[in-house]
Each structure stands twice: as structure tokens, then as C-alpha cells.
Design a protein around this motif. Structure first.
Motif, mmCIF file in Angstrom:
data_model
loop_
_atom_site.group_PDB
_atom_site.id
_atom_site.type_symbol
_atom_site.label_atom_id
_atom_site.label_comp_id
_atom_site.label_asym_id
_atom_site.label_seq_id
_atom_site.Cartn_x
_atom_site.Cartn_y
_atom_site.Cartn_z
ATOM 1 N N LEU A 17 -12.221 -5.383 8.619
ATOM 2 C CA LEU A 17 -10.961 -4.943 8.025
ATOM 3 C C LEU A 17 -11.005 -5.181 6.520
ATOM 4 N N TYR A 18 -10.679 -4.158 5.768
ATOM 5 C CA TYR A 18 -10.582 -4.262 4.310
ATOM 6 C C TYR A 18 -9.128 -4.013 3.941
ATOM 7 N N ARG A 19 -8.513 -4.999 3.295
ATOM 8 C CA ARG A 19 -7.093 -4.888 2.976
ATOM 9 C C ARG A 19 -6.789 -5.546 1.637
ATOM 10 N N MET A 20 -5.680 -5.126 1.035
ATOM 11 C CA MET A 20 -5.278 -5.664 -0.261
ATOM 12 C C MET A 20 -4.566 -6.998 -0.100
ATOM 13 N N VAL A 21 -5.116 -8.018 -0.742
ATOM 14 C CA VAL A 21 -4.478 -9.333 -0.811
ATOM 15 C C VAL A 21 -4.548 -9.759 -2.268
ATOM 16 N N MET A 22 -3.519 -9.423 -3.015
ATOM 17 C CA MET A 22 -3.492 -9.693 -4.452
ATOM 18 C C MET A 22 -2.418 -10.727 -4.767
ATOM 19 N N GLU A 23 -2.461 -11.210 -5.970
ATOM 20 C CA GLU A 23 -1.507 -12.240 -6.385
ATOM 21 C C GLU A 23 -0.065 -11.741 -6.289
ATOM 22 N N LYS A 24 0.144 -10.462 -6.622
ATOM 23 C CA LYS A 24 1.499 -9.919 -6.630
ATOM 24 C C LYS A 24 1.723 -8.845 -5.570
ATOM 25 N N HIS A 25 0.746 -8.677 -4.702
ATOM 26 C CA HIS A 25 0.928 -7.675 -3.641
ATOM 27 C C HIS A 25 0.098 -8.042 -2.418
ATOM 28 N N LEU A 26 0.794 -8.260 -1.310
ATOM 29 C CA LEU A 26 0.152 -8.484 -0.023
ATOM 30 C C LEU A 26 0.496 -7.293 0.860
ATOM 31 N N CYS A 27 -0.502 -6.469 1.172
ATOM 32 C CA CYS A 27 -0.251 -5.209 1.872
ATOM 33 C C CYS A 27 0.307 -5.464 3.277
ATOM 34 N N PHE A 58 -13.712 0.198 -3.763
ATOM 35 C CA PHE A 58 -13.822 0.379 -2.313
ATOM 36 C C PHE A 58 -13.457 1.811 -1.920
ATOM 37 N N LYS A 59 -12.359 2.330 -2.475
ATOM 38 C CA LYS A 59 -11.932 3.694 -2.155
ATOM 39 C C LYS A 59 -12.996 4.709 -2.560
ATOM 40 N N THR A 67 -5.728 2.039 1.646
ATOM 41 C CA THR A 67 -6.139 0.854 2.397
ATOM 42 C C THR A 67 -4.911 0.381 3.149
ATOM 43 N N PRO A 68 -5.055 -0.346 4.252
ATOM 44 C CA PRO A 68 -6.293 -0.930 4.776
ATOM 45 C C PRO A 68 -7.188 0.104 5.448
ATOM 46 N N GLN A 69 -8.436 -0.301 5.680
ATOM 47 C CA GLN A 69 -9.401 0.507 6.417
ATOM 48 C C GLN A 69 -10.100 -0.379 7.436
ATOM 49 N N VAL A 70 -10.269 0.178 8.639
ATOM 50 C CA VAL A 70 -10.888 -0.559 9.744
ATOM 51 C C VAL A 70 -12.212 0.106 10.106
ATOM 52 N N PHE A 71 -13.219 -0.731 10.346
ATOM 53 C CA PHE A 71 -14.518 -0.254 10.825
ATOM 54 C C PHE A 71 -14.821 -0.964 12.141
ATOM 55 N N ILE A 72 -15.155 -0.206 13.157
ATOM 56 C CA ILE A 72 -15.522 -0.762 14.457
ATOM 57 C C ILE A 72 -16.902 -0.241 14.834
#
Length: 257
Positions: A17-27, A58-59, A67-72
Motif C-alpha cells: 500500500l502506498y499512501r500519503m502520510v504528511m505533516e499536514k495531510h493524512l489521507c 510515485f504517480k 493515491t492511495p494505490q494497492v498492489f497485490i
């Protein structure tokens, strides 16, 4: 490691899982995606994208727009909605009609009426409870419309007979419904609340009946505000009939009670 443990480990499903976890934004969709994977038995390799540069890179690398993007198993599944489809979960269409908003309001109003009846009479099932149920429903529905009066008025003008002749009525309606509901909850100024409820309820019932049952039009109801996908129909008609009933009943109960 035991055979049983080895078998359990080998049968575990893995996802990246690739997702945004930033100081001012949690997706939020990243969190929902991670939780959905874990609920469905996946061991999640959680990759945080902590800066705008990382997100853009990443994009570009994976040729995706969001994002997010999932790979299985090395295959890109997509974001939260695509993951739900992949797992066989229901995905709601953006244009799908639903009675859920108005059912939620009526159900909440009913529970609130029971609570008020219990607080006042120490019992839940009373005649006043039914009055409170309708009055609270009117108030909650009015509040929904008051959130965005402009958008409500636009939808309302599609079918309301009086609003189509006098546009300003579409702007007055949410305030009138809310006022009548609040006064009926309190049991005060019924000389004002009852005529208001009777007037807007009767016009509303006639408008809905004509649009749905005579003209056979497929419209969205403005009953829970201007942004809803509630179809104009039986529940919309019920809302107006309830107001007419209260407009007739409340004065009679006071005069002959």
C-alpha cells in the motif's frame, strides 16, 4: 517452525500500500484502504509518501493520477474504490438513488421522540410521542435544507407548484418547516405553527403527487437538502402528509383537549 505455523505463514496474503502520510495531510482513503485490506486477511506492507515530491514521483513512476494505490502479488489493483471491487464489495455509483438519508432522519426522529416521551412521562409510548416524532422529523428535515438554501431551492423548483410561480417561496420553505417543527416540539404558538405546517404540507403533497403520479417524472427530492439522491416519491409525499396531519391535529387537540 511447526508445519502448522509454516502453512499459516505461507497462506497469508500480502499487499503493498502506498499512501500519503504528511505533516499536514493524512489521507483518509489511505486509512480506509489499509483497514479494508487488514479486515480481509491481508498482511499490509505500508509505504508512506511523506512529501509532495514523493507523491509526484510515485504517480509519474506508476502512471497514476491518485493515491492511495494497492498492489497485490505484484499487480496494481488501484485505489480504495478499485480495491472494493477487487474484493467483491459493493461500490455505490455516484448517481445512484437512495432512501438512506431520509430513513436515517425518520429513524433518528423516532428515537428522539421516545427519549423525550420517557423524560417527560416516564414511558415511551404516548400520544405526545407521535406528535414529537413528526415535529422532530420536520425540524431535522428543515435543518438539512438550511445547510444550503441555494442548492435546495434549485432542486425544489423542479417540482413545487407554488415555488415555480413565486421563486422566493423556495427560499422561505426551509425556514417555515423548521419553525413549525420547533414550535410543535414545544407545544407553543400553535396558532402560528399549525397553519404554516398545513400550508406548506398541502402544497408539497399536491406538487409531489402531480410530479410523480400524474406527470410520471423521475426527479430527485429536495426533502433532505439540495445535494441528495433521494428519489421523489412515496417518502416525499409522506413527509408532506405528516405536516398536513400535524397542522390539523394540533389545534384540535388543544381546542378539545
Amino acid at each position: 517452525m511447526s508445519n502448522e505455523a509454516t502453512e499459516r505463514t505461507s497462506s497469508t496474503q500480502h499487499a503493498q500500500l502506498y499512501r500519503m502520510v504528511m505533516e499536514k495531510h493524512l489521507c483518509p482513503f489511505g486509512l480506509k484502504t489499509k483497514a479494508l485490506l487488514e479486515r480481509n486477511g491481508y498482511e499490509v506492507e505500508d509505504h508512506w509518501l511523506t512529501s509532495r515530491d514523493e507523491v509526484d514521483a510515485f504517480k509519474q513512476e506508476h502512471d497514476v493520477r491518485t493515491t492511495p494505490q494497492v498492489f497485490i502479488e505484484g499487480r496494481r489493483i488501484g485505489g480504495y474504490t478499485e480495491l472494493r471491487r477487487h474484493l467483491g464489495k459493493r461500490v455505490k455509483d455516484s448517481d445512484e438513488t437512495s432512501y438512506q438519508p431520509i430513513i436515517a432522519i425518520f429513524a433518528t426522529a423516532f428515537v428522539m421522540a421516545l427519549a423525550v416521551s420517557w423524560a417527560v412521562f416516564d414511558t415511551v409510548f404516548t400520544g405526545r410521542m407521535l406528535e414529537w416524532f413528526i415535529a422532530i422529523s420536520m425540524t431535522l428535515l428543515g435543518v438539512q435544507k438550511l445547510q444550503d438554501v441555494e442548492q435546495f431551492s434549485t432542486m425544489f423548483l423542479n417540482y413545487d407548484l407554488l415555488a415555480q410561480r413565486e421563486v422566493r417561496y423556495a427560499y422561505v420553505y426551509p425556514f417555515a418547516e423548521t419553525l413549525a417543527g420547533v414550535l410543535m416540539i414545544a407545544g407553543s404558538l400553535i396558532w402560528l405553527a399549525a397553519p404554516v405546517a398545513l400550508f406548506i404540507g398541502a402544497i408539497g403533497a399536491a406538487s409531489v403527487f402531480k410530479a410523480v403520479y400524474i406527470d410520471k417524472r423521475e426527479l430527485k427530492c429536495a426533502c433532505v437538502g439540495g445535494g441528495s439522491n433521494v428519489p421523489l416519491g412515496f417518502l416525499s409525499l409522506t413527509e408532506n402528509i405528516m405536516m398536513v396531519a400535524m397542522g390539523l391535529w394540533m389545534p384540535l387537540r388543544i381546542w378539545f383537549g
